[in-house]
Design an enzyme around this catalytic site. Structure first.
Site, short mmCIF file in Angstrom:
data_model
loop_
_atom_site.label_atom_id
_atom_site.label_comp_id
_atom_site.label_asym_id
_atom_site.label_seq_id
_atom_site.Cartn_x
_atom_site.Cartn_y
_atom_site.Cartn_z
CE1 TYR A 289 52.74 80.23 117.54
CE2 TYR A 289 50.57 79.37 118.08
CZ TYR A 289 51.90 79.56 118.40
OH TYR A 289 52.38 79.05 119.59
N GLY B 194 56.43 57.70 120.08
CA GLY B 194 56.79 56.50 119.34
C GLY B 194 57.70 56.81 118.17
#
Length: 333
Positions: free
Chosen positions: A58, A225
């Protein structure tokens, strides 16, 4: 909907207690600046999240290992930070162009652990996870290295990520023959849109006593959404990556899902995460917020209970793979 608090669970068959939500750090070092990442880690700890999940790779947007170094700087501030959280990191991804600087050879596992300890600035890793399966590494070799790290106090528990069900079984059976504890946790991609784990991964994990934590529980923003955000021009995660790959195929289902959420006046991100946390065999989820607001939304979802009618409606919008349930019965039509 009703709300219920039950924040901590045992990690698989171990006695270790972890929060149901783990703070994922994959968005640090590139999508979240360092100061904001520090504030997110403080906020997560203050709200009871006691496991921070990272990986040696990461931070690749800046440099591999950058995120572990960032978490280490946060820990170095003291104030009980190290004592109050569990550190989970991962090994296996290529860390350089060197031929042996990757995978799950004994050499790389031990060297990578030393590198992670150095970047994190700690003397032990609480949960050391194999990032992916390494088909070239014999399990005897893998467990030789992991057992060495556990015996030396550098690792407390071993976990896995992105394994198939039979990989979990093979790993655990080999560990048992060595009288090793084996793995106690597993991370897998799992959400309303991608339910393959129900067939074999979740049953295997349950059979072998692994606590399963779902990563990408909103499928990269697809279930938060995405269509409304795209229409409003406010999409960030949902405008790229895995969300955009799957959106063309699932657009009708996503339209129904967002309508379902609007009718209840609840944020789609909270519905999606609440569904994941309610599923059998799921101990919790790894969330990767970019803001404190997103983290608070995830915490609200962890307290939410979907009623049976709502769960059935969601199953109708996003049906289970095959005929549902674990394999092999799920394959029967």
């Amino acid at each position: 909907m009703t709300f219920d608090t039950g924040s901590y669970v045992q990690l698989g068959r171990s006695a270790l207690l972890t929060s149901r939500l783990w703070l994922g750090t994959v968005n640090f070092s590139g999508r979240v600046d360092d100061d904001a990442a520090f504030r997110l880690m403080d906020h997560a700890r203050d709200r009871g999240i006691n496991c921070f999940d990272t990986a040696d790779i990461y931070g690749w947007r800046i440099s591999k290992g950058h995120t572990e170094g960032l978490v280490g700087k946060w820990l170095s501030q003291g104030g009980g930070r190290r004592e109050s959280i569990l550190l989970a990191t991962k090994v296996g991804e290529p860390m350089s162009d060197r031929i042996n600087d990757r995978g799950l050879s004994a050499r790389h596992i031990v060297a990578a652990c030393e590198g992670s300890l150095r970047r994190l600035g700690v003397d032990h890793i609480d949960i050391y996870q194999m990032h992916h399966i390494d088909r070239t590494a014999p399990w005897d070799e893998v467990w030789q290295a992991m057992d060495l790290l556990v015996a030396s106090g550098k690792v407390c528990y071993v976990g896995s990520s992105n394994f198939a069900g039979w990989h979990i079984a093979a790993a655990q059976e080999n560990a048992a023959r060595r009288n090793s504890l084996g793995m106690v946790s597993h991370q897998c991609l799992y959400n309303l849109a991608v339910r393959h784990a129900e067939l074999e991964v979740l049953p295997a994990a349950q059979a072998y006593g692994l606590g399963v934590f779902a990563w990408s529980p909103l499928h990269g923003g697809l279930l938060s959404g995405a269509l409304e955000k795209l229409a409003a021009g406010t999409a960030v995660k949902s405008a790229q990556g895995r969300a955009q790959v799957l959106l063309p195929t699932l657009r009708p289902a996503i339209e129904e899902y967002e309508k379902f959420c609007r009718n209840r006046g609840v944020d789609p991100a909270e519905i999606g995460l609440a569904w994941v946390l309610s599923q059998p065999g799921i101990a919790g989820a790894v969330v990767g917020p970019r803001t404190r607001g997103q983290l608070d939304s995830a915490l609200r979802a962890a307290e939410m209970t979907l009623c049976q009618e709502e769960a059935s409606e969601l199953d109708a919008i996003f049906p289970a793979v095959a005929s549902g349930g674990p394999a092999p019965e799920a394959w029967l039509q």
